[in-house]
Design a protein around this motif. Structure first.
Motif, PDB file in Angstrom:
ATOM      1  N   ILE A 190       0.839  -1.206   0.000  1.00 50.57           N
ATOM      2  CA  ILE A 190       0.000   0.000   0.000  1.00 50.57           C
ATOM      3  C   ILE A 190       0.870   1.251   0.000  1.00 50.57           C
ATOM      4  N   MET A 191       1.915   1.243   0.843  1.00 50.49           N
ATOM      5  CA  MET A 191       2.775   2.426   0.931  1.00 50.49           C
ATOM      6  C   MET A 191       3.442   2.708  -0.413  1.00 50.49           C
ATOM      7  N   LEU A 310      -8.029  -4.737   0.261  1.00 47.36           N
ATOM      8  CA  LEU A 310      -8.668  -3.918  -0.772  1.00 47.36           C
ATOM      9  C   LEU A 310      -9.368  -2.705  -0.163  1.00 47.36           C
ATOM     10  N   VAL A 311     -10.042  -2.920   1.004  1.00 45.34           N
ATOM     11  CA  VAL A 311     -10.742  -1.811   1.660  1.00 45.34           C
ATOM     12  C   VAL A 311      -9.746  -0.747   2.121  1.00 45.34           C
ATOM     13  N   TYR A 312      -8.720  -1.172   2.860  1.00 48.36           N
ATOM     14  CA  TYR A 312      -7.739  -0.204   3.390  1.00 48.36           C
ATOM     15  C   TYR A 312      -6.908   0.406   2.272  1.00 48.36           C
ATOM     16  N   PHE A 313      -6.628  -0.408   1.246  1.00 45.22           N
ATOM     17  CA  PHE A 313      -5.874   0.112   0.106  1.00 45.22           C
ATOM     18  C   PHE A 313      -6.654   1.227  -0.577  1.00 45.22           C
ATOM     19  N   LEU A 314      -7.954   0.977  -0.828  1.00 48.93           N
ATOM     20  CA  LEU A 314      -8.787   1.960  -1.535  1.00 48.93           C
ATOM     21  C   LEU A 314      -8.897   3.258  -0.729  1.00 48.93           C
ATOM     22  N   LEU A 315      -9.244   3.132   0.562  1.00 45.80           N
ATOM     23  CA  LEU A 315      -9.433   4.327   1.379  1.00 45.80           C
ATOM     24  C   LEU A 315      -8.112   5.067   1.599  1.00 45.80           C
ATOM     25  N   PRO A 347       3.924  10.051   7.826  1.00 43.03           N
ATOM     26  CA  PRO A 347       3.030   9.060   8.464  1.00 43.03           C
ATOM     27  C   PRO A 347       3.163   7.658   7.864  1.00 43.03           C
ATOM     28  N   LEU A 348       3.454   7.583   6.560  1.00 42.11           N
ATOM     29  CA  LEU A 348       3.621   6.272   5.923  1.00 42.11           C
ATOM     30  C   LEU A 348       4.862   5.572   6.455  1.00 42.11           C
ATOM     31  N   MET A 349       5.974   6.305   6.535  1.00 39.29           N
ATOM     32  CA  MET A 349       7.212   5.723   7.064  1.00 39.29           C
ATOM     33  C   MET A 349       7.041   5.335   8.533  1.00 39.29           C
TER      34      MET A 349
END
Length: 444
Positions: A190-191, A310-315, A347-349
């Motif tokens: 995702i990242m 898929l849910v977390y990826f999309l949002l 925040p991603l890191m």
């Protein structure tokens, strides 16, 4: 709605027809497989180098303790001085010289022993040598207390506690870490997707803004429709590219493994020697644990994990790509984006590093729970936790529900803010924006 669909279609076709997009779609799997094969080859090449260590032993101890293995050889010098031994070791190109002097007792001998090398020695070599000294010292100390070698071996025998679930199934030590790695893999995906394709959205907005095409488009559609069309169209093109990469890279990897007869264990760096295998105390027990590990991996709720991915990826992607689109609209060139990119990536890191640190140690601890609820980190950290399951024994259902609701609310809020910035910034030229300026645009 029709205009939004037209913009999505235009963005998607513009991306997939781009020459660099086509080249990278088909070239990237080849490069990825080549890189993996190269890493496996270099790992094998590095492990195949045998380290030779010379020993100058002047004591009455350590005559049979240093055993030659597939990766390390021990050669003993006799009746030479320390200086001659060092010179010989250096001239012969050996890895190092272990000097064990004579002294009154074993404690004094070990304290005066030295390991001479040309450069700082590797940790694995040092561990081997220190383990021999440590074992011999333990034996000696226990013998002084009246404990025989047989008793010492019995005392020193390794122990692993038997693990089981409440339902009676065998549990595997370290399986929580494997689960966290699997969940972390999804989170890392995702990242990478957000960083790569969020950047595409931002650059697409900058290109249209600098070419003034945006002024023509904006006369026919609303800025919000244009922004969402870009985000959705680019993400669909990215998903298409990702699907091609996964399929072609998997196929190519299988072809490479079968054609070149490559051992898949080389990719993981695992290369168990016969010596190591012979040291396994109970082969049937090991087979049982390997079988149990396979069963545990099979029992991972893959369908649930992929669904929530898929849910977390999309949002997550929609939230971050909205920010990227707003940044692209606010600036005139990519150079000006640097001041805004760091707060987006941080925040991603943080989610990757804190997620691994907290989920590994305690997947249901307060830090892991907090980061899996915080919207800017939850797409990554929650997936790490969900690999342990949902409900009893896994992530409580209410935490997943709260996490998704917070993501939806955050998405709506960020899209509203991004649309405000986009609406003003897309027609603003020749001015380097600041955070104060962006705040003013929100009030227009």
């Amino acid at each position: 709605m029709n205009k939004l669909l037209l913009i999505i279609k235009r963005e998607y076709l513009a991306k997939v027809r781009n020459k660099s997009f086509v080249i990278m779609t088909f070239l990237s799997p080849i490069l990825m497989v080549a890189m993996v094969v190269l890493i496996a080859f270099l790992t094998q090449l590095n492990d195949s180098e045998k380290q030779v260590i010379s020993i100058l032993n002047e004591s009455d101890f350590f005559h049979n303790e240093f055993v030659t293995t597939e990766s390390t050889s021990f050669i003993e010098f006799r009746n030479v001085s320390l200086k001659s031994a060092i010179d010989s070791t250096s001239n012969l190109g050996y890895y190092g010289l272990l000097y064990i002097p004579d002294a009154n007792n074993l404690e004094e001998i070990t304290n005066k022993s030295f390991f001479y090398t040309k450069e700082a020695p590797s940790t694995s070599i040092l561990d081997k040598i220190e383990d021999v000294f440590k074992t011999r010292l333990q034996q000696n100390r226990l013998q002084e207390l009246g404990v025989s070698n047989q008793d010492f071996l019995a005392v020193d025998k390794a122990y692993d506690i038997n693990l089981s679930t409440f339902s009676g199934d065998i549990n595997i030590k370290g399986f929580n870490e494997i689960r966290a790695f699997i969940g972390g893999g999804f989170g890392y995906l995702i990242m990478m997707f957000i960083i790569i394709y969020g950047g595409f959205v931002m650059r697409s907005v900058i290109e249209e803004k600098t070419s003034r095409i945006i002024e023509v488009i904006i006369s026919s559609v609303k800025p919000f429709q244009l922004m969402m069309g870009k985000i959705i169209g680019t993400s669909l093109a990215g998903l298409t590219q990702f699907a091609i990469w996964i399929f072609s890279a998997s196929l190519l990897m299988l072809v490479v493994i079968f054609v070149f007869d490559i051992d898949p264990a080389a990719f993981s760096g695992a290369n168990p020697s016969m010596e190591a295998m012979s040291s396994v105390p109970n082969v049937s027990m090991m087979n049982e644990k390997i079988l149990a590990l396979g069963v545990e991996i099979y029992k991972i709720p893959w369908l649930m994990l992929i669904s929530f991915f898929l849910v977390y990826f999309l949002l997550g992607y929609l939230i971050y790509s909205s920010i990227y689109a707003a940044i692209g609209a606010a600036v005139d060139n990519e150079t000006d984006t640097q001041q805004f990119i760091l707060p987006v990536i941080t925040p991603l890191m943080l989610a990757i590093y804190v997620g691994f640190f907290s989920v590994f140690n305690n997947p249901h601890g307060p830090i892991a729970v907090a980061f899996s609820l915080f919207p800017l980190t939850s797409p990554i950290v929650m997936l790490m936790r969900l690999s342990s399951g949902l409900g009893e024994g896994g992530v409580p259902i209410w935490q997943v529900v709260v996490s998704i609701l917070l993501l939806i609310i955050t998405f709506m809020g960020i899209v509203w803010v991004a649309a405000k910035i986009y609406r003003i910034g897309i027609l603003m030229y020749g001015k380097k924006p600041s955070y104060k300026e962006l705040y003013k645009w929100l009030k227009y």
